[in-house]
Design a protein around this motif. Structure first.
Motif, PDB file in Angstrom:
ATOM      1  N   ASP A 124       0.918  -1.331  -0.026  1.00 58.87           N
ATOM      2  CA  ASP A 124      -0.052  -0.058  -0.138  1.00 58.87           C
ATOM      3  C   ASP A 124       0.791   1.196   0.053  1.00 58.87           C
ATOM      4  O   ASP A 124       1.608   1.658   0.955  1.00 58.87           O
ATOM      5  CB  ASP A 124      -0.949   0.082   1.098  1.00 58.87           C
ATOM      6  CG  ASP A 124      -1.793   1.181   1.213  1.00 58.87           C
ATOM      7  OD1 ASP A 124      -1.790   1.832   0.281  1.00 58.87           O
ATOM      8  OD2 ASP A 124      -2.386   1.336   2.290  1.00 58.87           O
ATOM      9  N   LEU A 125       0.950   1.934  -1.267  1.00 55.85           N
ATOM     10  CA  LEU A 125       1.705   2.944  -1.037  1.00 55.85           C
ATOM     11  C   LEU A 125       1.015   4.479  -0.802  1.00 55.85           C
ATOM     12  O   LEU A 125       1.451   5.675  -0.921  1.00 55.85           O
ATOM     13  CB  LEU A 125       2.140   3.261  -2.607  1.00 55.85           C
ATOM     14  CG  LEU A 125       2.969   2.132  -3.104  1.00 55.85           C
ATOM     15  CD1 LEU A 125       3.481   2.111  -4.675  1.00 55.85           C
ATOM     16  CD2 LEU A 125       4.303   1.801  -2.395  1.00 55.85           C
ATOM     17  N   ASP A 126      -0.155   4.340  -0.086  1.00 53.90           N
ATOM     18  CA  ASP A 126      -0.805   5.529   0.334  1.00 53.90           C
ATOM     19  C   ASP A 126      -1.256   6.508  -0.640  1.00 53.90           C
ATOM     20  O   ASP A 126      -1.164   7.684  -0.322  1.00 53.90           O
ATOM     21  CB  ASP A 126      -0.038   6.034   1.585  1.00 53.90           C
ATOM     22  CG  ASP A 126      -1.043   6.716   2.519  1.00 53.90           C
ATOM     23  OD1 ASP A 126      -2.163   6.638   2.719  1.00 53.90           O
ATOM     24  OD2 ASP A 126      -0.363   7.592   3.337  1.00 53.90           O
ATOM     25  N   TRP A 297       8.606   3.002  -4.121  1.00 54.36           N
ATOM     26  CA  TRP A 297       7.638   2.759  -3.315  1.00 54.36           C
ATOM     27  C   TRP A 297       7.578   3.712  -2.142  1.00 54.36           C
ATOM     28  O   TRP A 297       6.953   3.570  -0.889  1.00 54.36           O
ATOM     29  CB  TRP A 297       7.977   1.574  -2.406  1.00 54.36           C
ATOM     30  CG  TRP A 297       7.974   0.472  -3.195  1.00 54.36           C
ATOM     31  CD1 TRP A 297       7.821   0.022  -4.741  1.00 54.36           C
ATOM     32  CD2 TRP A 297       7.940  -1.150  -2.863  1.00 54.36           C
ATOM     33  NE1 TRP A 297       7.670  -1.247  -4.985  1.00 54.36           N
ATOM     34  CE2 TRP A 297       7.630  -1.897  -4.065  1.00 54.36           C
ATOM     35  CE3 TRP A 297       7.954  -1.701  -1.678  1.00 54.36           C
ATOM     36  CZ2 TRP A 297       7.887  -3.181  -4.175  1.00 54.36           C
ATOM     37  CZ3 TRP A 297       8.001  -3.061  -1.537  1.00 54.36           C
ATOM     38  CH2 TRP A 297       7.989  -3.896  -2.794  1.00 54.36           C
ATOM     39  N   LEU A 298       7.961   5.111  -2.580  1.00 55.76           N
ATOM     40  CA  LEU A 298       7.729   6.178  -1.680  1.00 55.76           C
ATOM     41  C   LEU A 298       6.206   6.599  -1.322  1.00 55.76           C
ATOM     42  O   LEU A 298       5.353   6.737  -2.136  1.00 55.76           O
ATOM     43  CB  LEU A 298       8.338   7.501  -2.645  1.00 55.76           C
ATOM     44  CG  LEU A 298       8.297   8.848  -1.618  1.00 55.76           C
ATOM     45  CD1 LEU A 298       9.468   8.636  -0.700  1.00 55.76           C
ATOM     46  CD2 LEU A 298       8.763  10.003  -2.523  1.00 55.76           C
ATOM     47  N   LEU A 299       5.939   6.526  -0.051  1.00 58.65           N
ATOM     48  CA  LEU A 299       4.553   6.688   0.209  1.00 58.65           C
ATOM     49  C   LEU A 299       3.792   8.050  -0.221  1.00 58.65           C
ATOM     50  O   LEU A 299       4.854   9.209  -0.182  1.00 58.65           O
ATOM     51  CB  LEU A 299       4.359   6.634   1.470  1.00 58.65           C
ATOM     52  CG  LEU A 299       4.581   5.552   2.435  1.00 58.65           C
ATOM     53  CD1 LEU A 299       4.486   5.407   3.775  1.00 58.65           C
ATOM     54  CD2 LEU A 299       3.714   4.382   1.615  1.00 58.65           C
ATOM     55  N   ALA A 302       4.545  11.272  -6.209  1.00 61.14           N
ATOM     56  CA  ALA A 302       3.730  11.778  -7.454  1.00 61.14           C
ATOM     57  C   ALA A 302       3.944  10.537  -8.358  1.00 61.14           C
ATOM     58  O   ALA A 302       3.051  10.463  -9.185  1.00 61.14           O
ATOM     59  CB  ALA A 302       4.122  12.860  -7.985  1.00 61.14           C
ATOM     60  N   SER A 303       4.952   9.650  -8.365  1.00 60.12           N
ATOM     61  CA  SER A 303       5.484   8.662  -9.538  1.00 60.12           C
ATOM     62  C   SER A 303       5.498   7.286  -8.813  1.00 60.12           C
ATOM     63  O   SER A 303       6.128   6.394  -9.342  1.00 60.12           O
ATOM     64  CB  SER A 303       6.588   9.052 -10.328  1.00 60.12           C
ATOM     65  OG  SER A 303       6.278  10.194 -10.984  1.00 60.12           O
ATOM     66  N   SER A 304       4.840   7.055  -7.641  1.00 58.42           N
ATOM     67  CA  SER A 304       5.008   5.823  -6.864  1.00 58.42           C
ATOM     68  C   SER A 304       4.167   4.663  -7.708  1.00 58.42           C
ATOM     69  O   SER A 304       2.958   4.929  -7.912  1.00 58.42           O
ATOM     70  CB  SER A 304       4.486   6.011  -5.435  1.00 58.42           C
ATOM     71  OG  SER A 304       5.618   6.906  -4.851  1.00 58.42           O
ATOM     72  N   SER A 305       4.812   3.497  -7.887  1.00 58.87           N
ATOM     73  CA  SER A 305       4.202   2.296  -8.209  1.00 58.87           C
ATOM     74  C   SER A 305       4.987   1.053  -8.039  1.00 58.87           C
ATOM     75  O   SER A 305       6.039   1.231  -7.952  1.00 58.87           O
ATOM     76  CB  SER A 305       4.031   2.355  -9.921  1.00 58.87           C
ATOM     77  OG  SER A 305       3.181   1.283 -10.453  1.00 58.87           O
ATOM     78  N   ALA A 306       4.193  -0.082  -7.705  1.00 57.53           N
ATOM     79  CA  ALA A 306       5.067  -1.320  -7.444  1.00 57.53           C
ATOM     80  C   ALA A 306       5.466  -1.870  -8.871  1.00 57.53           C
ATOM     81  O   ALA A 306       6.265  -2.887  -8.680  1.00 57.53           O
ATOM     82  CB  ALA A 306       3.974  -2.240  -6.659  1.00 57.53           C
TER      83      ALA A 306
END
Length: 453
Positions: A124-126, A297-299, A302-306
């Motif tokens: 969960d990247l919030d 994986w930064l909570l 702006a460009s977070s994704s697994a």
């Protein structure tokens, strides 16, 4: 023209309600002879409100959806898309993709990414914080923001307006490796553009806030005030004589310097040999004080994704290590073209975090610089990533003895990115977190500053 707002916008569907559409598309593609296939389905809704001079200019509601299918017949490929999710439309879309693939040319580098590289962890990247923002409340917020801009300085007599934007999105990606990924996110922004007038002189100042959570937006009054102050401060600008001088890029402008770096290490630029960083892997391309890493994986990033656009797992990577280029940004196609392996970067970078090297922000860096240019605004597209040549029209402030002496405009700053990167003297701690590149203000030791004075 102002739209009549509905009482409430319907919520987005649940992922489980959309998954059968993806699976049906893939199954149909296989039944029509495709050796492999992938499908993307995205839905979104949003509200955009704009006010100008205190009057409502627009209230827009968006609700979009799109399903795309890409099929592979060996080394041939075809794609098609639709906004209609009915069985009949889905069938026509897949048939169209297959028809395109059958007549297309062969390319040995096309195909799905390696199944062993598919993402298997989905933390969960919030990213998802839905909030009901009523049009009336958004209008009030935009008006408050613009009013604060007018109140910031008596010379703020005009405005390009203030706006509030909200967006909620759901995207799903699936392929015939058995991969299925789901990403749900929200985005909110509030911004203002104020116009300062003094006689025949006119200057514009912008500022904005952008977040994943509506409650995290900066105060409307603070945003408007800053936009107004920025516009007023630029009045009375003059040119300077052509010279070589240090240039200080504020954090919100410095992001662009690293954006050019991202473009130069991206697969398409590399395999086309259209990058000044081609073949530089493992070499020092920045000053030794510069380090930067990808953090997917930064909570609330702006460009977070697994996973990337092909389902490949994203990873934390050291892209610049004390000036040394540590890696490229490759999807499976560009990796095959280069004889390398995918780095999980199909679709771009997933949060570039640039380490600060200096304890202080723009004002402290100006004192450190002593004399030179603070480039607050850049215009034009004068960047050649093939050669690294850099030339941009600019405006900002001239610094003498560590403090701002006067505003400047109608100038050009020029150099070469290879030299500029190696000439980074400091990176401030005033990190701008509003985009996919996070860095502080950047001081470059020398560039050509050309003016008409």
């Amino acid at each position: 023209m102002t739209a009549t707002p509905p009482a409430r916008i319907q919520s987005l569907p649940e992922a489980r309600d959309l998954e059968p559409r993806l699976h049906a598309a893939l199954a149909l593609a296989k039944s029509l002879g495709a050796s492999a296939a992938e499908s993307y389905l995205g839905v979104s809704r949003g509200l955009s409100v704009a006010v100008r001079q205190g009057e409502v200019e627009s209230v827009q509601f968006q609700r979009d959806r799109d399903l795309s299918v890409t099929v592979f017949f060996g080394h041939r490929t075809g794609s098609a898309s639709t906004t209609d999710l009915s069985d009949a439309a889905l069938k026509r879309t897949v048939e169209a993709a297959c028809a395109i693939a059958r007549v297309g040319g062969e390319d040995p580098c096309i195909g799905l990414a390696d199944p062993a590289r598919m993402a298997r962890e989905f933390p969960d990247l919030d990213l998802y914080h839905p909030a009901i923002v009523e049009p009336e409340a958004a209008i009030d917020l935009a008006r408050e923001c613009e009013a604060a801009a007018f109140a910031a300085d008596a010379r703020i007599t005009q405005s390009e307006g203030a706006s509030v934007d909200t967006r909620e999105s759901l995207s799903l990606y699936a392929n015939t490796h058995g991969f299925l990924g789901c990403r749900r996110a929200t985005d909110y922004s509030l911004g203002c553009a104020a116009i300062a007038v003094d006689g025949d002189a006119m200057q514009v100042g912008h500022w904005y806030s952008a977040t994943r959570r509506y409650a995290d937006l900066d105060a409307a009054a603070a945003i408007g005030k800053r936009a107004g102050e920025r516009a007023a401060a630029r009045l009375g600008g003059r040119s300077v004589s052509t010279r070589t001088a240090p240039v200080l890029f504020p954090a919100e402008v410095a992001r662009g310097l690293f954006g050019h770096f991202i473009g130069a290490i991206s697969g398409a630029s590399l395999y086309r040999r259209a990058s000044f960083l081609h073949g530089k892997l493992g070499e020092a391309v920045f000053a030794s004080r510069v380090s930067a890493r990808q953090m997917p994986w930064l909570l609330r990033g702006a460009s977070s994704s697994a996973y990337d656009q092909e389902g490949v797992a994203t990873t934390e990577r050291q892209l610049i290590d004390h000036g040394v280029l540590g890696g490229y940004l490759l999807g499976s196609y560009s990796a095959r073209k280069l004889g390398m392996e995918s780095t999980g970067n199909a679709g771009g970078i997933y949060n570039l975090i640039v380490d600060s090297t200096f304890d202080g922000g723009l004002e402290a860096l100006a004192r450190e610089m002593g004399h030179g240019l603070i480039a607050t605004d850049l215009m034009g597209q004068g960047v050649n990533t093939v050669t690294g040549d850099y030339s941009r029209a600019a405006s900002g402030f001239w610094v003498e003895n560590g403090v701002i002496a006067y505003p400047v405009d109608e100038i050009t700053i020029a150099g070469n990115l290879a030299t500029m990167y190696r000439g980074i003297a400091a990176i401030g701690s005033d990190v701008d977190t509003r985009g996919g590149v996070r860095c502080g203000s950047v001081l470059i030791d020398a560039m050509t500053v050309a003016g008409g004075a």
